[in-house]
Design a protein around this motif. Structure first.
Motif, short mmCIF file in Angstrom:
data_model
loop_
_atom_site.label_atom_id
_atom_site.label_comp_id
_atom_site.label_asym_id
_atom_site.label_seq_id
_atom_site.Cartn_x
_atom_site.Cartn_y
_atom_site.Cartn_z
N LYS A 5 -59.65 107.36 -15.01
CA LYS A 5 -59.44 106.27 -15.91
C LYS A 5 -59.14 106.55 -17.36
O LYS A 5 -59.96 106.60 -18.70
CB LYS A 5 -61.24 106.12 -16.28
N ASP A 6 -57.56 106.90 -17.21
CA ASP A 6 -56.65 107.29 -18.14
C ASP A 6 -57.63 108.45 -19.01
O ASP A 6 -57.05 108.95 -20.39
CB ASP A 6 -56.56 106.25 -19.30
N CYS A 7 -58.51 109.12 -18.42
CA CYS A 7 -59.36 110.91 -19.30
C CYS A 7 -57.84 111.27 -18.66
O CYS A 7 -57.79 111.73 -17.13
CB CYS A 7 -60.43 110.59 -19.52
N ASN A 8 -57.59 112.75 -19.43
CA ASN A 8 -57.25 114.21 -19.44
C ASN A 8 -55.79 113.61 -17.81
O ASN A 8 -55.33 114.67 -17.28
CB ASN A 8 -58.11 114.40 -18.41
N ILE A 9 -55.05 113.41 -18.01
CA ILE A 9 -54.09 112.37 -17.51
C ILE A 9 -53.27 113.36 -17.55
O ILE A 9 -51.58 113.47 -16.77
CB ILE A 9 -53.39 110.98 -17.27
N TYR A 10 -52.97 114.68 -18.89
CA TYR A 10 -51.16 115.29 -19.16
C TYR A 10 -51.95 116.37 -18.63
O TYR A 10 -53.28 116.87 -18.77
CB TYR A 10 -51.67 114.82 -20.51
N SER A 11 -50.58 117.42 -19.07
CA SER A 11 -50.57 118.83 -18.38
C SER A 11 -52.19 118.87 -19.21
O SER A 11 -51.60 119.42 -20.62
CB SER A 11 -49.55 119.57 -18.89
N CYS A 12 -52.54 119.41 -18.71
CA CYS A 12 -54.00 120.67 -19.71
C CYS A 12 -54.60 122.11 -18.70
O CYS A 12 -54.22 122.36 -17.95
CB CYS A 12 -54.76 119.87 -19.77
N PRO A 13 -55.48 122.94 -19.03
CA PRO A 13 -56.39 123.81 -18.69
C PRO A 13 -56.74 123.43 -17.57
O PRO A 13 -57.23 122.70 -17.81
CB PRO A 13 -56.82 124.64 -19.53
#
Length: 520
Positions: free
Chosen positions: A368-376
């Protein structure tokens, strides 16, 4: 130079409860005699630490010591944040002064830090090759060889967003983006590099501590370098499963942008005499044929569901074609869909090299367009329920539309996947980072010795073993979240004061696993 300080921890505890097994009547869950809830808290290290501010960097760990290099930093002007989305994607978007020239060793427990500039390291090795301090002939000879190949492949240490993976004492590095070395940066000479490297982590840590007293054999083992055009990438990830390496998606960004649209399986080989490293691609995992990927990349770009970059690529497990537990990894979310303005992917692709099929698209998974980018990210496996629990703290993707890029977020993304039924779900919890600023984008999770990992046929995977790590309901400190982009507003669109910068924040990660009684 060795600097020392002590860390003081301030506790911010945010609890979340996620059920490990659900209603027995639901087809998407697995029945079990017990269920588990996970409690996660982040504790911000807030005073007197000397962690460098870095984002999109290379990292490795030996015990409690971290090796950090490449990536981007702030300098004196907060240059190391989000690249300017409205500029040229070279000089103005990625200012030359923001590229980190230092190699660090940092200990998050003691705050001890040592570092050396890449140029100083190269100059010292060359001085030893010249016998400046009366070095023996065999040391002079090997330092000449090391200095020559280090100068040729120095972009490994002066790029942003390379792909890295650690195996034992060695760190493997592929690709990265930035201007060439020893040439004045221009808007036209920023490229994605095809450099590959193998680095002896303990030996390079010694050099950051100004210990140059390496034996000939140690100098010979310090570096291996090479090039491979197929592996030219940035914004992907490097993985290792047993003896195979995998470059997972990403893109090649020069004057034009071409996505990899694939996962490449390959092997490394090396030559101890020449210090050369070679990579041989052995398989291509994609929905596009290798011939089209090679000869018609624009067509691949417009049709492939592997068209992803700068995304969480998480450790995983699966049942192979013989129904045996095996290690793998999953692509979760990512950017961007072809022909859709700033549209993110919200499903997941599980890469299963020895499965009936080589990949599985999980359409139930919806971020749902959440946490879609590089993260831990870190993943916990519960063997009783055969479920994987994936944690994605922060990053970019707040579930809202944005003219520049979906907003930065402190939300925790949580995915659950059942190995037997392939039932999956994705949920979120707000404000896992206790701050008015935003964290997680391009940050990393670095485990400590308290995190025990699933082992299969004597090979350690990258998935945390829930049973052996959490032996009671008490919180377990499993590692740290470090670095990345510190954003001072949800949609900064650039770096700089009041917008965003490279983060030097260190967050202690505490997790509890709590049994929950379930009605029979």
């Amino acid at each position: 130079m060795k600097l020392k300080t002590f860390c003081l921890l301030t506790n911010f505890t945010l609890a979340l409860l996620f059920i490990s097994c659900g209603d027995k009547t639901n087809e998407s869950t697995v029945s079990s005699d017990s269920v588990y809830a996970y409690s996660l808290s982040l504790e911000a290290v807030t005073e007197n630490y000397l962690a460098p501010g870095l984002q999109s960097f290379a990292h490795a760990a030996i015990g409690d010591d971290w090796l950090l290099f490449a990536g981007r930093m702030n300098g004196n002007d907060t240059l190391g944040g989000l690249h300017n989305l409205n500029a040229d994607y070279s000089l103005k978007s990625f200012p030359p002064k923001s590229f980190n020239p230092f190699i660090y060793t940092f200990n998050p427990t003691t705050g001890t830090q040592s570092f050396i500039n890449y140029s100083d390291m190269l100059n010292t090795i060359r001085a030893m090759a010249a016998g400046t301090n009366g070095e023996a002939e065999d040391i002079r000879e090997i330092c000449k060889k090391v200095g020559d190949i280090l100068a040729e492949h120095g972009r490994i240490f002066m790029c942003t967003n390379p792909q890295v993976v650690q195996s034992g004492d060695y760190l493997y590095v592929v690709g990265g983006y930035g201007p060439p070395l020893n040439v004045t940066p221009t808007s036209g000479n920023y490229t994605t590099t095809d450099e590959i490297a193998r680095i002896n982590v303990p030996l390079l840590m010694r050099i950051t501590n100004q210990d140059w007293n390496l034996t000939v054999a140690e100098w010979e083992d310090l570096f291996r370098f090479g090039n491979n055009p197929t592996l030219r990438a940035t914004g992907g990830e490097l993985k290792r499963l047993n003896d195979q390496f995998y470059l997972a998606v990403g893109h090649n960004f020069d004057t034009a942008q071409v996505y990899l649209n694939a996962v490449y399986e390959f092997n490394f080989s090396e030559d101890a005499t020449s210090l050369a490293l070679e990579a041989t691609v052995t398989d291509t995992i994609s929905d596009i044929s290798p011939a089209v990927l090679l000869n018609n990349p624009k067509m691949a770009d417009s049709t492939s569901t592997f068209r992803r970059r700068d995304l969480p690529i998480v450790a995983s497990l699966y049942l192979d074609q013989d129904s045996n537990l095996a290690p793998n990894f999953a692509l979760m979310g990512g950017v961007f869909k072809y022909g859709e303005t700033l549209a993110a992917w919200n499903d997941a692709i599980y890469i299963t090299p020895k499965g009936v099929d080589q990949y599985y698209i999980d359409s139930q998974h919806d971020q749902k367009d959440c946490n879609i980018y590089s993260c831990p990210d870190f993943v916990i496996y519960d063997s009783q329920s055969s479920e994987l629990h994936t944690f994605l703290p922060g990053g970019i993707g707040d579930g809202k539309a944005d003219n520049d890029l979906s907003g930065f977020t402190n939300t925790l993304g949580y995915a659950k996947f059942n190995l037997n039924t392939k039932a999956s779900s994705f949920d979120t919890l707000s404000n896992v980072f206790p701050s008015n600023y935003f964290y997680g984008a391009e940050a990393v999770f670095i485990p400590n010795s308290n995190a025990n990992y699933v082992t299969i046929n004597d090979e350690q995977t990258d998935v945390i073993d829930g049973e052996s790590t959490f032996t009671s309901s008490d919180p377990v400190h499993i590692g740290y979240i470090y670095g990345g982009i510190e954003s001072y507003e949800a949609s900064p669109s650039t770096y700089g004061s009041g917008k965003s910068g490279a983060s030097n924040k260190v967050w202690k990660v505490m997790v509890s696993r709590i049994p929950v009684q379930q009605e029979k």
